[in-house]
Design a protein around this motif. Structure first.
Motif, mmCIF file in Angstrom:
data_model
loop_
_atom_site.group_PDB
_atom_site.id
_atom_site.type_symbol
_atom_site.label_atom_id
_atom_site.label_comp_id
_atom_site.label_asym_id
_atom_site.label_seq_id
_atom_site.Cartn_x
_atom_site.Cartn_y
_atom_site.Cartn_z
ATOM 1 N N GLU A 1 0.808 -1.226 0.000
ATOM 2 C CA GLU A 1 0.000 0.000 0.000
ATOM 3 C C GLU A 1 0.838 1.273 0.000
ATOM 4 O O GLU A 1 0.319 2.363 0.229
ATOM 5 C CB GLU A 1 -0.930 0.032 1.221
ATOM 6 N N LYS A 2 2.135 1.173 -0.265
ATOM 7 C CA LYS A 2 2.976 2.355 -0.103
ATOM 8 C C LYS A 2 2.645 3.474 -1.094
ATOM 9 O O LYS A 2 2.755 4.661 -0.757
ATOM 10 C CB LYS A 2 4.463 1.982 -0.202
ATOM 11 N N GLN A 3 2.200 3.108 -2.304
ATOM 12 C CA GLN A 3 1.865 4.146 -3.276
ATOM 13 C C GLN A 3 0.592 4.888 -2.883
ATOM 14 O O GLN A 3 0.531 6.123 -2.964
ATOM 15 C CB GLN A 3 1.728 3.527 -4.675
ATOM 16 N N SER A 4 -0.436 4.158 -2.468
ATOM 17 C CA SER A 4 -1.671 4.815 -2.069
ATOM 18 C C SER A 4 -1.469 5.631 -0.801
ATOM 19 O O SER A 4 -2.054 6.709 -0.635
ATOM 20 C CB SER A 4 -2.796 3.786 -1.865
ATOM 21 N N PHE A 5 -0.605 5.150 0.094
ATOM 22 C CA PHE A 5 -0.300 5.896 1.306
ATOM 23 C C PHE A 5 0.384 7.219 0.957
ATOM 24 O O PHE A 5 0.016 8.275 1.480
ATOM 25 C CB PHE A 5 0.613 5.058 2.203
ATOM 26 N N ALA A 6 1.355 7.141 0.063
ATOM 27 C CA ALA A 6 2.078 8.350 -0.343
ATOM 28 C C ALA A 6 1.159 9.344 -1.040
ATOM 29 O O ALA A 6 1.299 10.563 -0.870
ATOM 30 C CB ALA A 6 3.242 7.969 -1.257
ATOM 31 N N GLU A 7 0.195 8.838 -1.810
ATOM 32 C CA GLU A 7 -0.752 9.719 -2.497
ATOM 33 C C GLU A 7 -1.597 10.499 -1.503
ATOM 34 O O GLU A 7 -1.808 11.706 -1.647
ATOM 35 C CB GLU A 7 -1.664 8.902 -3.415
ATOM 36 N N VAL A 8 -2.095 9.815 -0.484
ATOM 37 C CA VAL A 8 -2.909 10.472 0.540
ATOM 38 C C VAL A 8 -2.080 11.521 1.274
ATOM 39 O O VAL A 8 -2.520 12.652 1.497
ATOM 40 C CB VAL A 8 -3.482 9.437 1.533
ATOM 41 N N ALA A 9 -0.856 11.145 1.659
ATOM 42 C CA ALA A 9 0.020 12.064 2.388
ATOM 43 C C ALA A 9 0.340 13.304 1.565
ATOM 44 O O ALA A 9 0.350 14.430 2.093
ATOM 45 C CB ALA A 9 1.311 11.343 2.781
ATOM 46 N N LYS A 10 0.554 13.119 0.277
ATOM 47 C CA LYS A 10 0.865 14.253 -0.601
ATOM 48 C C LYS A 10 -0.329 15.183 -0.731
ATOM 49 O O LYS A 10 -0.190 16.415 -0.665
ATOM 50 C CB LYS A 10 1.287 13.741 -1.981
ATOM 51 N N GLU A 11 -1.523 14.625 -0.907
ATOM 52 C CA GLU A 11 -2.736 15.429 -1.029
ATOM 53 C C GLU A 11 -2.974 16.259 0.226
ATOM 54 O O GLU A 11 -3.407 17.410 0.162
ATOM 55 C CB GLU A 11 -3.938 14.515 -1.294
ATOM 56 N N LEU A 12 -2.684 15.687 1.388
ATOM 57 C CA LEU A 12 -2.907 16.369 2.655
ATOM 58 C C LEU A 12 -1.789 17.341 3.008
ATOM 59 O O LEU A 12 -1.937 18.150 3.933
ATOM 60 C CB LEU A 12 -3.054 15.340 3.781
ATOM 61 N N GLY A 13 -0.671 17.245 2.296
ATOM 62 C CA GLY A 13 0.459 18.116 2.584
ATOM 63 C C GLY A 13 1.216 17.733 3.837
ATOM 64 O O GLY A 13 1.803 18.595 4.510
ATOM 65 N N LEU A 14 1.208 16.432 4.163
ATOM 66 C CA LEU A 14 1.964 15.986 5.332
ATOM 67 C C LEU A 14 3.457 16.183 5.080
ATOM 68 O O LEU A 14 3.951 15.955 3.977
ATOM 69 C CB LEU A 14 1.679 14.513 5.640
ATOM 70 N N LYS A 15 4.160 16.573 6.092
ATOM 71 C CA LYS A 15 5.581 16.859 5.971
ATOM 72 C C LYS A 15 6.385 15.577 5.761
ATOM 73 O O LYS A 15 6.217 14.605 6.499
ATOM 74 C CB LYS A 15 6.066 17.572 7.229
ATOM 75 N N VAL A 16 7.240 15.570 4.755
ATOM 76 C CA VAL A 16 8.089 14.408 4.480
ATOM 77 C C VAL A 16 9.199 14.343 5.528
ATOM 78 O O VAL A 16 9.926 15.301 5.736
ATOM 79 C CB VAL A 16 8.698 14.481 3.068
ATOM 80 N N THR A 17 9.315 13.194 6.183
ATOM 81 C CA THR A 17 10.351 13.019 7.211
ATOM 82 C C THR A 17 11.320 11.885 6.883
ATOM 83 O O THR A 17 12.327 11.722 7.554
ATOM 84 C CB THR A 17 9.709 12.740 8.588
ATOM 85 N N GLY A 18 11.005 11.093 5.861
ATOM 86 C CA GLY A 18 11.853 9.961 5.513
ATOM 87 C C GLY A 18 13.207 10.394 4.975
ATOM 88 O O GLY A 18 13.328 11.421 4.304
ATOM 89 N N LYS A 19 14.213 9.596 5.257
ATOM 90 C CA LYS A 19 15.576 9.872 4.791
ATOM 91 C C LYS A 19 16.113 8.667 4.033
ATOM 92 O O LYS A 19 15.695 7.532 4.249
ATOM 93 C CB LYS A 19 16.486 10.192 5.981
ATOM 94 N N ASP A 20 17.037 8.952 3.121
ATOM 95 C CA ASP A 20 17.716 7.889 2.364
ATOM 96 C C ASP A 20 16.731 6.984 1.626
ATOM 97 O O ASP A 20 16.904 5.752 1.571
ATOM 98 C CB ASP A 20 18.602 7.042 3.281
ATOM 99 N N GLY A 21 15.683 7.586 1.082
ATOM 100 C CA GLY A 21 14.738 6.831 0.263
ATOM 101 C C GLY A 21 13.603 6.159 1.024
ATOM 102 O O GLY A 21 12.715 5.573 0.409
ATOM 103 N N SER A 22 13.610 6.228 2.343
ATOM 104 C CA SER A 22 12.517 5.612 3.109
ATOM 105 C C SER A 22 11.278 6.499 3.050
ATOM 106 O O SER A 22 11.371 7.719 2.909
ATOM 107 C CB SER A 22 12.933 5.385 4.566
ATOM 108 N N ILE A 23 10.099 5.870 3.161
ATOM 109 C CA ILE A 23 8.833 6.602 3.096
ATOM 110 C C ILE A 23 8.331 6.845 4.510
ATOM 111 O O ILE A 23 8.014 5.909 5.245
ATOM 112 C CB ILE A 23 7.784 5.814 2.292
#
Length: 447
Positions: free
Chosen positions: A215-237
């Motif tokens: 579900e990582k793609q759908s999770f990332a889509e929701v997070a992007k739409e909501l404007g959640l702050k990206v905290t992952g480092k070195d390629g982690s989601i």
């Protein structure tokens, strides 16, 4: 993060923005989320899943269903009160976009209602049983053919991640799962990260993980739409929490702290006089002593103290939320609301007693041991049959076993990781009684 974006009404598959000003006030989109969850089969199964006592024979001990409903009620209050104060602080949300304080309540109520929807049977021991099967049981043989993150998903099987899967997973002809609003999905995301790296920081959002690799793609889509702050480092989601997640978490913390304690008293696991002292310590500034002493029955005394305790902790959580709103929006508030409140010591005392007297009681431990074995056996039988079919080595017995699975879980024309995850999620979907029934059948004890 910005409240306007965080309150998104968008649903999976939408091609146009849903505007709050255009919503039907008699059936607000966030309220539709609540309805869809209530009518889902995954939610119904919670009526026979453990909250405190597995396979309890009493009628007053909470199941996951009653617990989820109570968390939702508390969450709705938290959301409405917080919403009033957020709108006062950010009036443009109401004046320009049309948001109301009920919007916040509806989002938190829906997310809270579904917060346990992905939990396996037999309480947290169910999660551990699935994980142990892949860590040290027969399932460990699959480690060499899975990626590190895929294998971590299985050995740390997480009810929160399974919940996100249930709410969003597409089926043939049904795209996007329940198609909840992204605001509700965001509030549901208690741990907005993937399974690795494990606990990269001490921030509460990194304590566990919130989605499987599937579900990582759908999770990332929701997070992007909501404007959640990206905290992952070195390629982690990984993302910061949606602010309303803190209110969902507070509602859960309040309910299991107070109501699990009440269950322990009703079951006789915690002596009444001993327990009431702990509750009174929490509400001593609010208690009406004359009214309390006039109550002749234990049930009435408990009910009164419970209501006072919940209201006390709601007010405390709201104070912390509003005080730290800026930090929460910046993603830097690293603890739960109750951990920063004025009653942390009292809550900690109650939880300590609950662990010793209730969660580790002989009845609970014995039933968790049985549940552990039941889940391990079901996983071994079904995963073995599915993998052998995937390898084109299935026996007649394997084919018969697979036919007993719901059609959605019978697919073997998918990668091995998805097969193993599918079987794990099938086991997680079972109620306590259904797991016992299936175990009896596959072990030849029941025809």
């Amino acid at each position: 993060m910005d409240w306007e974006q965080l309150l998104s009404l968008k649903r999976f598959g939408d091609t146009h923005k849903r505007l709050r000003n255009e919503q039907d006030e008699t059936r607000l989109g966030f309220e539709v989320d609540y309805d869809r969850i209530v009518f889902s089969s995954a939610f119904r199964s919670l009526q026979d899943k453990t909250q405190v006592i597995p396979l309890s024979k009493t009628d007053f001990v909470h199941t996951r269903l009653t617990h989820s409903m109570e968390v939702s009620v508390v969450g709705r209050s938290l959301g409405r009160i917080a919403g009033q104060q957020v709108l006062q602080k950010h009036p443009y949300l109401k004046e320009v976009h049309g948001h109301r304080f009920n919007d916040f309540g509806a989002i938190v109520a829906a997310a809270a209602l579904s917060h346990d929807i992905g939990n396996p049977p037999f309480g947290h021991s169910g999660e551990k049983a699935i994980g142990e099967f892949f860590r040290s049981g027969t399932g460990s043989t699959y480690q060499s053919v899975l990626s590190k993150k895929e294998y971590q998903d299985l050995i740390d099987f997480e009810g929160n991640a399974n919940g996100f899967k249930l709410l969003t997973e597409s089926r043939e002809g049904v795209v996007g799962g329940l198609r909840l609003s992204y605001a509700t999905l965001g509030a549901f995301m208690k741990y907005p990260k993937e399974s690795l790296p494990k606990k990269p920081t001490k921030h509460i959002a990194d304590k566990k993980f919130g989605f499987f690799q599937s579900e990582k793609q759908s999770f990332a889509e929701v997070a992007k739409e909501l404007g959640l702050k990206v905290t992952g480092k070195d390629g982690s989601i990984s993302f910061s929490r949606h602010p309303l997640t803190y209110l969902v978490e507070a509602a859960d913390d309040i309910c299991y702290t107070i109501i699990d304690f009440e269950d322990g008293i009703n079951l006789g696991l915690v002596p009444e006089d001993f327990a009431l002292e702990y509750l009174i310590n929490l509400v001593k500034d609010r208690i009406n002593t004359k009214k309390y002493r006039a109550m002749a029955y234990r049930e009435d005394r408990l009910s009164y103290l419970r209501a006072l305790a919940i209201n006390t902790l709601i007010s405390d959580a709201i104070s912390v939320f509003i005080e730290h709103e800026t930090d929460i929006l910046e993603g830097t508030f690293a603890s739960s609301l109750l951990d920063k409140g004025n009653f942390t010591a009292q809550v900690t005392d109650i939880i300590r007693v609950s662990k010793a007297k209730i969660y580790q009681s002989q009845e609970v431990v014995e039933k968790e041991i049985a549940g552990y074995r039941i889940i391990s056996d079901i996983l071994e039988v079904y995963s073995g049959a599915m993998v052998r079919k995937w390898e084109d080595k299935a026996s007649n017995y394997d084919i018969l076993l697979i036919q007993t699975l719901p059609p959605f879980y019978q697919r073997t024309d998918i990668p091995l990781y998805e097969i193993l995850m599918s079987i794990s999620c099938y086991v997680a979907s079972l109620s306590d009684s259904a797991a016992v029934h299936i175990h009896n059948k596959i072990m030849g004890r029941q025809l």
